[in-house]
Design an enzyme around this catalytic site. Structure first.
Site, PDB file in Angstrom:
ATOM      1  N   GLU A 103       0.832  -1.135   0.011  1.00  0.00           N
ATOM      2  CA  GLU A 103      -0.233  -0.116   0.202  1.00  0.00           C
ATOM      3  C   GLU A 103       0.888   1.181   0.012  1.00  0.00           C
ATOM      4  O   GLU A 103       1.816   1.327   0.754  1.00  0.00           O
ATOM      5  CB  GLU A 103      -1.092   0.003   0.978  1.00  0.00           C
ATOM      6  CG  GLU A 103      -1.772   1.303   1.272  1.00  0.00           C
ATOM      7  CD  GLU A 103      -2.724   1.271   2.452  1.00  0.00           C
ATOM      8  OE1 GLU A 103      -3.452   2.328   2.485  1.00  0.00           O
ATOM      9  OE2 GLU A 103      -2.586   0.551   3.341  1.00  0.00           O
ATOM     10  N   LYS A 116       4.395   1.270   9.837  1.00  0.00           N
ATOM     11  CA  LYS A 116       4.681   2.402   9.181  1.00  0.00           C
ATOM     12  C   LYS A 116       4.008   3.787   9.815  1.00  0.00           C
ATOM     13  O   LYS A 116       4.304   4.947   9.656  1.00  0.00           O
ATOM     14  CB  LYS A 116       3.934   2.394   7.920  1.00  0.00           C
ATOM     15  CG  LYS A 116       4.647   1.489   6.846  1.00  0.00           C
ATOM     16  CD  LYS A 116       4.330   1.488   5.427  1.00  0.00           C
ATOM     17  CE  LYS A 116       3.345   0.800   5.093  1.00  0.00           C
ATOM     18  NZ  LYS A 116       2.539   0.634   3.758  1.00  0.00           N
ATOM     19  N   ARG A 123       6.024 -12.910   9.654  1.00  0.00           N
ATOM     20  CA  ARG A 123       6.666 -11.587   8.991  1.00  0.00           C
ATOM     21  C   ARG A 123       7.985 -11.317   9.853  1.00  0.00           C
ATOM     22  O   ARG A 123       8.281 -12.176  10.636  1.00  0.00           O
ATOM     23  CB  ARG A 123       5.657 -10.340   9.448  1.00  0.00           C
ATOM     24  CG  ARG A 123       5.510 -10.133  10.719  1.00  0.00           C
ATOM     25  CD  ARG A 123       4.408  -8.783  11.069  1.00  0.00           C
ATOM     26  NE  ARG A 123       4.293  -8.708  12.653  1.00  0.00           N
ATOM     27  CZ  ARG A 123       3.412  -7.733  12.918  1.00  0.00           C
ATOM     28  NH1 ARG A 123       2.750  -6.828  12.112  1.00  0.00           N
ATOM     29  NH2 ARG A 123       3.378  -7.513  14.390  1.00  0.00           N
TER      30      ARG A 123
END
Length: 667
Positions: free
Chosen positions: A35, A276, A266
């Site tokens: 994204e 983020k 992850r």
């Protein structure tokens, strides 16, 4: 089993199994779908490496697709940065695509779902919808608008698209099941009204699709064979499949391949944050100079600090592909860049905390240009010339007036070798009024064949060039700065994460260009920063020659030699496994006692601890009984049921072991 098969990770096993079951190799297609709401960080490199690595392994195309469904947070700046980072890492994508490319198709499919009674417009407030959603242990309740007619839903949805309603007044929801154990299946939102300018579509749309609706359908439109994502999306898989199966009914003739979502753990790195949103806060509050600040874990920050693409790819390779979350020590990343730069970076001399040395028996006006090897690890690197004169700088810490026998640097009356030059002996010092040493007077010996224990780096004072040196340290002092619920992660900021000083460098560095990397001998690896100019050189410290943080970890005291070594407390999961191994051999009374102990221990474990044991061999019935007992505790605490849990319970119900079957009666 062949050695090659053993080397496969679990995702490769899935792909190999699909190929064996008839999936044509030419149908393999992967994607990396960021994204564009921030810069990529080191955590993303794992997903990048997995998807593009599979593309390289199977000679299959990999799309770079931007999941740009939230114009309030997404910008072209982030798109450009992401493309730059992936290309810098050395990966090539087949197609550059955007979810916004599919807005019309997604809208058309949504219309079809409304007509089929699988979607409806809800006009409640977000608070009301959240309350009706229920909890993991309590089913949801239907919206009062759930049974609107198809005609009314179509009219409202089309008017939403036309911009007739304010934001927040209506949403489009999928009509699934408000009592589903997986809360994501409880009539999820597909579209919301948002009057925001999109970085690609401008003001063409005022309704935007939600991620769960967009992501899987974008995979389907691109005919992605394997949709790979991180572990937090595992609960989303059921919804991914539901949406996919429904649109497949509309488009199977043109789009025959149904994507398969699979999840991997992850990458979590110690002393680092991977959110983020939190990284953006560091930027916005001026804690760092920008997304590419060399202290940031962003790819652009690592690049600016001096990391190489090869070092990051090696790091990802060493981390591997796993099913369980874990935290990787940042020292492994630092090891990878040291290993890479050791082979490729030329050696130079720089003094960062200088003290003046006067070689009293060396002629005042004499200058010699001595030969120095650029890199002993690379024969092709060749040699350079460094100037030597009567007055030089060495590091302050490399001299002591008096020192122990273990100090192998310069001390009064002692000798050391100057790198690429002569042997010197310290004879006397000069001090200022505060007692600080200002000069060390030495004599040199042209006989360089003598054996001395210490070797020092140095620079000729009259030839030295000055540069701004930015020494970076870890941005946080806590191994997991964002896991402490009682404190804001900002409280763990390292006040000494950046130190700026003036360095004195050998003249060969006068023409160093931005991005060039060097080893400052005996200090560490440095690169030329983006701010550097020919008149004002700026060097960033990439990493030291050794892990300085390892020294700071407290060592166990060895005061009491006769005392027994303290045993490490066993984890709750380990004890549960041990109790399970003996469970079936115990009399009923002791089984009840063990069961109670397992139930108590289960309060200390997580689903991630338990899930790897779902595949325990059939013959190990005791272990599976213990796992089931612990699982029931987690379910009562609010753990959401998923496909893996259901599969484990169903297998237990069909088992030959009566105790195991009996335990399933309560679930």
């Amino acid at each position: 089993m062949s050695e090659e098969t053993k080397a496969l990770n679990f995702i490769e096993h899935i792909i190999e199994e699909d190929l064996e079951n008839g999936l044509p190799k030419e149908k393999l297609r992967f994607r990396f779908p960021p994204e564009p709401n921030g810069y990529l960080h080191i955590g993303h490199t794992k997903a990048i490496g997995i998807s593009f690595g599979l593309g390289e392994k199977y000679d299959a195309p990999v799309n770079l697709r931007f999941d740009d469904t939230n114009p309030a947070k997404e910008e072209q700046e982030y798109v450009d940065a992401i493309k730059k980072d992936i290309a810098w890492l050395g990966y090539q994508w087949e197609n550059e695509l955007y979810s916004s490319d599919y807005f019309q198709k997604l809208y058309d499919w949504a219309i079809m779902m409304i007509k089929d009674g699988k979607a409806y417009v809800d006009s409640q407030s977000s608070e009301a919808m959240a309350e009706q959603k229920g909890t993991p242990t309590q089913v949801g309740t239907n919206s009062p608008y759930r049974n609107r007619s198809v005609e009314e839903n179509l009219d409202l949805f089309q008017r939403m698209k036309a911009g007739e309603f304010p934001a927040g007044t209506h949403v489009l929801r999928a009509k699934i099941d408000m009592e589903d154990p997986n809360m994501l299946m409880r009539d999820p939102i597909m579209y919301r009204i948002m009057f925001a300018n999109h970085h690609r579509t401008g003001d063409d749309w005022c309704i935007y699709p939600m991620y769960d609706w967009t992501h899987g359908e974008s995979d389907y439109l691109e005919q992605i064979s394997h949709s790979l994502c991180s572990l937090e999306f595992k609960p989303h898989r059921k919804l991914y499949d539901w949406f996919r199966d429904n649109v497949y009914e509309y488009s199977s003739d043109q789009l025959p391949l149904q994507p398969k979502q699979r999840e991997f753990a992850r990458l979590n790195l110690s002393y680092t944050i991977m959110s983020k949103r939190k990284l953006l806060r560091l930027v916005e509050e001026g804690i760092v100079s920008g997304w590419d600040d060399p202290r940031m874990p962003t790819i652009s920050g690592l690049r600016r600090r001096g990391y190489t693409p090869n070092s990051i790819r090696k790091f990802i390779e060493k981390v591997g592909v796993a099913k369980r979350e874990n935290v990787i020590d940042v020292s492994l990343l630092e090891f990878c860049i040291r290993e890479d730069l050791n082979k490729t970076a030329n050696r130079v001399m720089a003094v960062l905390d200088p003290v003046k040395v006067v070689i009293t028996n060396y002629p005042e006006d004499k200058v010699e240009w001595l030969e120095a090897e650029n890199n002993q690890e690379d024969e092709s690197a060749g040699y350079r010339k460094v100037p030597f004169s009567r007055e030089i700088y060495i590091e302050k810490e490399d001299f002591k007036e008096e020192a122990s026998a273990k100090f192998f640097r310069l001390q009064l009356g002692g000798e050391v070798r100057l790198k690429n030059a002569y042997i010197i002996k310290a004879n006397s010092v000069e001090k200022d009024g505060d007692g600080n040493i200002t000069e060390i007077h030495c004599t040199y010996d042209e006989d360089t064949s003598k054996k001395v224990k210490g070797t020092l780096h140095w620079v000729s004072i009259k030839h030295a060039i000055t540069a701004e040196i930015r020494e970076y340290d870890r941005l946080f002092m806590h191994e997991s700065p964002d896991t402490d619920k009682a404190k804001d992660f900002m409280e763990y900021l390292n006040p000494k994460s950046l130190t700026i000083k003036t360095g004195y460098l050998e003249p060969s560095l006068a023409d160093a260009e931005v991005g060039e990397r060097f080893q400052f001998q005996r200090i560490g690896y440095f690169n030329v920063d983006d701010d550097s100019t020919p008149k004002h050189l700026v060097f960033n410290k990439t990493v030291g020659l050794r892990d300085s943080w390892a020294k700071q970890k407290p060592k166990p005291k060895n005061n009491q030699r006769k005392s027994k070594p303290q045993q490490q407390k066993r984890s709750a999961m380990s004890v549960i496994q041990q109790l399970g191994k003996k469970y079936t051999n115990l009399p009923e009374e002791k089984q009840l006692k063990s069961k109670a102990e397992i139930q108590e221990l289960a309060k200390e474990i997580t689903y991630d601890d338990l899930e790897p044991l779902f595949g325990t061999a059939v013959k190990k019935a005791g272990t599976r009984i213990a796992v089931l007992i612990a699982l029931k505790v987690l379910l009562k605490k609010g753990l959401e049921r998923n496909d893996d849990i259901d599969e484990f319970i169903n297998k237990a119900k069909e088992d030959k072991n009566e105790i195991l079957v009996a335990e399933t009666a309560e679930v």
